[in-house]
Design a protein around this motif. Structure first.
Motif, PDB file in Angstrom:
ATOM      1  N   VAL A  88      24.236  29.930 -62.502  1.00  0.00           N
ATOM      2  CA  VAL A  88      25.689  30.084 -62.535  1.00  0.00           C
ATOM      3  C   VAL A  88      26.022  31.031 -63.680  1.00  0.00           C
ATOM      4  N   ASP A  89      26.913  31.964 -63.424  1.00  0.00           N
ATOM      5  CA  ASP A  89      27.234  32.972 -64.431  1.00  0.00           C
ATOM      6  C   ASP A  89      28.236  32.440 -65.466  1.00  0.00           C
ATOM      7  N   ARG A  90      27.858  31.375 -66.111  1.00  0.00           N
ATOM      8  CA  ARG A  90      28.662  30.744 -67.158  1.00  0.00           C
ATOM      9  C   ARG A  90      27.728  30.212 -68.237  1.00  0.00           C
ATOM     10  N   SER A  91      28.306  29.961 -69.387  1.00  0.00           N
ATOM     11  CA  SER A  91      27.662  29.191 -70.445  1.00  0.00           C
ATOM     12  C   SER A  91      28.360  27.841 -70.472  1.00  0.00           C
ATOM     13  N   VAL A  92      27.844  26.939 -71.260  1.00  0.00           N
ATOM     14  CA  VAL A  92      28.401  25.589 -71.339  1.00  0.00           C
ATOM     15  C   VAL A  92      28.616  25.217 -72.799  1.00  0.00           C
ATOM     16  N   ALA A  93      29.692  24.486 -73.051  1.00  0.00           N
ATOM     17  CA  ALA A  93      29.922  23.887 -74.366  1.00  0.00           C
ATOM     18  C   ALA A  93      30.136  22.393 -74.166  1.00  0.00           C
ATOM     19  N   VAL A  94      29.452  21.601 -74.990  1.00  0.00           N
ATOM     20  CA  VAL A  94      29.612  20.153 -74.980  1.00  0.00           C
ATOM     21  C   VAL A  94      30.407  19.800 -76.232  1.00  0.00           C
ATOM     22  N   ILE A  95      31.550  19.137 -76.029  1.00  0.00           N
ATOM     23  CA  ILE A  95      32.451  18.777 -77.124  1.00  0.00           C
ATOM     24  C   ILE A  95      32.179  17.320 -77.486  1.00  0.00           C
ATOM     25  N   LYS A  96      31.629  17.091 -78.686  1.00  0.00           N
ATOM     26  CA  LYS A  96      31.244  15.739 -79.090  1.00  0.00           C
ATOM     27  C   LYS A  96      32.066  15.288 -80.291  1.00  0.00           C
ATOM     28  N   PRO A  97      32.802  14.197 -80.146  1.00  0.00           N
ATOM     29  CA  PRO A  97      33.591  13.678 -81.265  1.00  0.00           C
ATOM     30  C   PRO A  97      32.717  13.313 -82.459  1.00  0.00           C
ATOM     31  N   VAL A  99      32.434  18.383 -71.230  1.00  0.00           N
ATOM     32  CA  VAL A  99      31.651  19.602 -71.051  1.00  0.00           C
ATOM     33  C   VAL A  99      32.570  20.647 -70.437  1.00  0.00           C
ATOM     34  N   ILE A 100      32.563  21.838 -71.028  1.00  0.00           N
ATOM     35  CA  ILE A 100      33.408  22.914 -70.498  1.00  0.00           C
ATOM     36  C   ILE A 100      32.540  24.118 -70.155  1.00  0.00           C
ATOM     37  N   LEU A 101      32.969  24.854 -69.160  1.00  0.00           N
ATOM     38  CA  LEU A 101      32.312  26.101 -68.808  1.00  0.00           C
ATOM     39  C   LEU A 101      32.946  27.239 -69.600  1.00  0.00           C
ATOM     40  N   LEU A 102      32.104  28.125 -70.074  1.00  0.00           N
ATOM     41  CA  LEU A 102      32.540  29.299 -70.828  1.00  0.00           C
ATOM     42  C   LEU A 102      32.025  30.539 -70.118  1.00  0.00           C
ATOM     43  N   PRO A 103      32.591  31.691 -70.438  1.00  0.00           N
ATOM     44  CA  PRO A 103      31.980  32.920 -69.921  1.00  0.00           C
ATOM     45  C   PRO A 103      30.559  33.061 -70.467  1.00  0.00           C
ATOM     46  N   GLU A 109      27.359  33.095 -81.272  1.00  0.00           N
ATOM     47  CA  GLU A 109      28.568  33.308 -82.072  1.00  0.00           C
ATOM     48  C   GLU A 109      29.756  33.733 -81.205  1.00  0.00           C
ATOM     49  N   GLU A 110      29.473  34.448 -80.121  1.00  0.00           N
ATOM     50  CA  GLU A 110      30.538  34.847 -79.203  1.00  0.00           C
ATOM     51  C   GLU A 110      31.129  33.614 -78.504  1.00  0.00           C
ATOM     52  N   ALA A 111      30.276  32.678 -78.147  1.00  0.00           N
ATOM     53  CA  ALA A 111      30.745  31.446 -77.508  1.00  0.00           C
ATOM     54  C   ALA A 111      31.585  30.627 -78.485  1.00  0.00           C
ATOM     55  N   VAL A 112      31.142  30.560 -79.723  1.00  0.00           N
ATOM     56  CA  VAL A 112      31.907  29.833 -80.748  1.00  0.00           C
ATOM     57  C   VAL A 112      33.269  30.501 -80.949  1.00  0.00           C
ATOM     58  N   ALA A 113      33.307  31.808 -80.970  1.00  0.00           N
ATOM     59  CA  ALA A 113      34.580  32.531 -81.098  1.00  0.00           C
ATOM     60  C   ALA A 113      35.502  32.214 -79.925  1.00  0.00           C
ATOM     61  N   PHE A 154      34.978  17.569 -84.325  1.00  0.00           N
ATOM     62  CA  PHE A 154      34.123  17.737 -83.150  1.00  0.00           C
ATOM     63  C   PHE A 154      32.917  18.613 -83.448  1.00  0.00           C
ATOM     64  N   ASP A 155      31.776  18.202 -82.908  1.00  0.00           N
ATOM     65  CA  ASP A 155      30.611  19.073 -82.811  1.00  0.00           C
ATOM     66  C   ASP A 155      30.730  19.790 -81.480  1.00  0.00           C
ATOM     67  N   VAL A 156      30.305  21.036 -81.447  1.00  0.00           N
ATOM     68  CA  VAL A 156      30.311  21.802 -80.204  1.00  0.00           C
ATOM     69  C   VAL A 156      28.915  22.366 -79.999  1.00  0.00           C
ATOM     70  N   GLU A 157      28.262  21.902 -78.942  1.00  0.00           N
ATOM     71  CA  GLU A 157      26.938  22.411 -78.582  1.00  0.00           C
ATOM     72  C   GLU A 157      27.123  23.508 -77.539  1.00  0.00           C
ATOM     73  N   ILE A 158      26.521  24.654 -77.793  1.00  0.00           N
ATOM     74  CA  ILE A 158      26.591  25.774 -76.860  1.00  0.00           C
ATOM     75  C   ILE A 158      25.254  25.867 -76.123  1.00  0.00           C
ATOM     76  N   HIS A 159      25.325  25.979 -74.804  1.00  0.00           N
ATOM     77  CA  HIS A 159      24.132  26.123 -73.972  1.00  0.00           C
ATOM     78  C   HIS A 159      24.326  27.332 -73.065  1.00  0.00           C
ATOM     79  N   SER A 160      23.310  28.173 -73.009  1.00  0.00           N
ATOM     80  CA  SER A 160      23.466  29.450 -72.303  1.00  0.00           C
ATOM     81  C   SER A 160      23.031  29.423 -70.846  1.00  0.00           C
ATOM     82  N   THR A 161      22.306  28.407 -70.434  1.00  0.00           N
ATOM     83  CA  THR A 161      21.807  28.374 -69.055  1.00  0.00           C
ATOM     84  C   THR A 161      22.458  27.241 -68.282  1.00  0.00           C
TER      85      THR A 161
END
Length: 118
Positions: A4-13, A43-47, A53-57, A94-101
């Motif tokens: 899927v042409d997205r990245s993922v971010a997991v938002i953890k309190p 969990v959110i989908l990102l571009p 760092e781009e995902a965090v931005a 919140f912690d934010v985990e970025i996953h690229s796949t």
């Protein structure tokens, strides 16, 4: 499976979010633990991004919506929400985990509908 042409971010309190939840007046919930709170995170989908760092931005750009979403998932009454909902507070809460796949294992179209922007 499909890429899927997205990245993922997991938002953890984090602990400050838990402290707010437990301090809400007339809270009738059982005492939550941080582990229990983080066990089922948003969990959110990102571009797609080349660098984390781009995902965090990107998360920085949409933090207000994410903060509101997380608060509203527990209490819709905004008068119960913390007054300080700044970017700094978001990252403290919140912690934010970025996953690229992201792989789709379901051979069916994804259904989506707009989230209430309020």
């Amino acid at each position: 499976m499909y890429f899927v042409d997205r990245s993922v971010a997991v938002i953890k309190p984090k602990a400050p979010f838990l402290a707010w939840l437990n301090a809400v007046p007339d809270n009738d919930m059982i005492e939550l633990t941080l582990d229990a709170l983080r066990a089922d995170s948003t969990v959110i989908l990102l571009p797609e991004f080349d660098e984390p760092e781009e995902a965090v931005a990107h998360v920085d750009e949409i933090f207000e919506q994410l903060f509101r979403l997380e608060l509203a998932s527990w209490y819709e009454d905004e008068s119960l929400w913390p007054q300080d909902r700044s970017l700094k507070t978001f990252w403290e809460w919140f912690d934010v985990e970025i996953h690229s796949t992201l792989l789709d294992t379901v051979d069916a179209d994804i259904m989506n509908s707009p989230l209430d922007p309020a």
